[in-house]
Design a protein around this motif. Structure first.
Motif, short mmCIF file in Angstrom:
data_model
loop_
_atom_site.label_atom_id
_atom_site.label_comp_id
_atom_site.label_asym_id
_atom_site.label_seq_id
_atom_site.Cartn_x
_atom_site.Cartn_y
_atom_site.Cartn_z
N ALA A 166 0.85 -1.19 0.00
CA ALA A 166 0.00 0.00 0.00
C ALA A 166 0.89 1.23 0.00
CB ALA A 166 -0.92 0.00 1.22
N ILE A 190 -3.22 0.28 -3.71
CA ILE A 190 -2.97 -0.99 -3.06
C ILE A 190 -2.89 -2.09 -4.12
CG2 ILE A 190 -3.81 -2.68 -1.37
CD1 ILE A 190 -5.35 -0.35 -0.04
N ALA A 208 -4.99 6.33 -1.76
CA ALA A 208 -4.07 5.20 -1.60
C ALA A 208 -4.14 4.30 -2.83
CB ALA A 208 -4.42 4.39 -0.35
N ILE A 213 -4.12 -2.81 6.40
CA ILE A 213 -3.25 -3.59 5.52
C ILE A 213 -2.80 -4.86 6.24
CG2 ILE A 213 -1.15 -3.55 4.14
CD1 ILE A 213 -3.50 -1.69 3.24
#
Length: 245
Positions: free
Chosen positions: A7, A205, A203, A16
């Motif tokens: 991430a 990921i 973010a 996470i």
């Protein structure tokens, strides 16, 4: 066989870590997979406040040792986690836990691998394989190299002798992370080795499996075959995505 997640951006480290736990215990496993549980050690790499990298490794199952790592309150803009299932039973213990580490002139490289490449040692001129992931690390990133050249890397991947499964990997240094998404075309369980990407407003990921706790499955984009993604840490934006022809 292993599971990976990275991430970058603004995210909660616990989310996470929870995702890695779900993958390690088989909660998010797809229906037709060779391995559901990944109990043979784990590791993490993250960025510190001063832009350096820190790492943690443990030979125990993630579910049994997560809390002792002290990462629950971690604040970072990059976190990568690897949970491991040893393909060969004798390759267990802290020596084989990821991330693997190499110290080059400019600083450290960290490496996480998902797959089994028992023939890559031949490309290094070795007489036999001692640990395929370590040999793959040396092959993928020759010593003294501080960037990964995409086209030459994809060519070198295609030159690995037949045998094995996947070369999915994360390579991280203080400047950037590379996501290598490559599986031998003839290998079974192609879906198991397909990395997925989730783009959130703040973010980015990438994980070995869609994790519903982070987002519904339809929001996870399957990466195309033979893809290398370059994620620099300096700008906060992805520099390039390159694919094989």
């Amino acid at each position: 066989m292993c599971r990976l997640i990275i991430a970058r951006g603004r995210f909660e480290a616990t989310a996470i870590l929870d995702a890695a736990l779900s993958m390690s215990t088989g909660v998010t496993a797809l229906d037709d997979v060779p391995t559901r549980v990944h109990p043979n050690g784990w590791g993490a790499v993250w960025r510190t406040d001063d832009g350096a990298l820190a790492a943690h490794r443990d030979h125990r199952a993630f579910v049994d040792s997560r809390e002792s790592a002290g990462l629950e309150d971690l604040r970072t803009d990059m976190l990568a986690v690897h949970v491991r299932h040893a393909t060969l039973p004798e390759k267990t213990g802290l020596r084989f836990a990821h991330p693997l580490e190499r110290l080059d002139d400019f600083g450290p490289w960290y490496f996480m691998h998902n797959g089994f490449l028992p023939t890559v040692y031949q490309r290094l001129g070795l007489s036999a394989s001692a640990f395929d992931s370590a040999e793959y690390f040396d092959y993928l990133l020759p010593h003294g190299q501080w960037e990964l050249d995409v086209e030459s890397t994809l060519r070198r991947l295609r030159e690995i002798p037949p045998g094995g499964t996947s070369g999915n990997a994360l390579l991280l240094n203080p400047r950037r992370a590379y996501v290598v998404h490559w599986t031998i075309p003839e290998a079974p369980y192609q879906d198991y080795f397909t990395l997925r990407r989730l783009r959130l407003p703040e973010a980015d990921i990438i994980a070995s499996e869609p994790v519903p706790a982070l987002a519904a499955a339809e929001h996870w984009e399957a990466l195309p075959p033979a893809t290398i993604i370059d994620l620099p840490f300096t700008t906060g934006h992805e520099r390039s995505i390159r694919r094989a022809a």
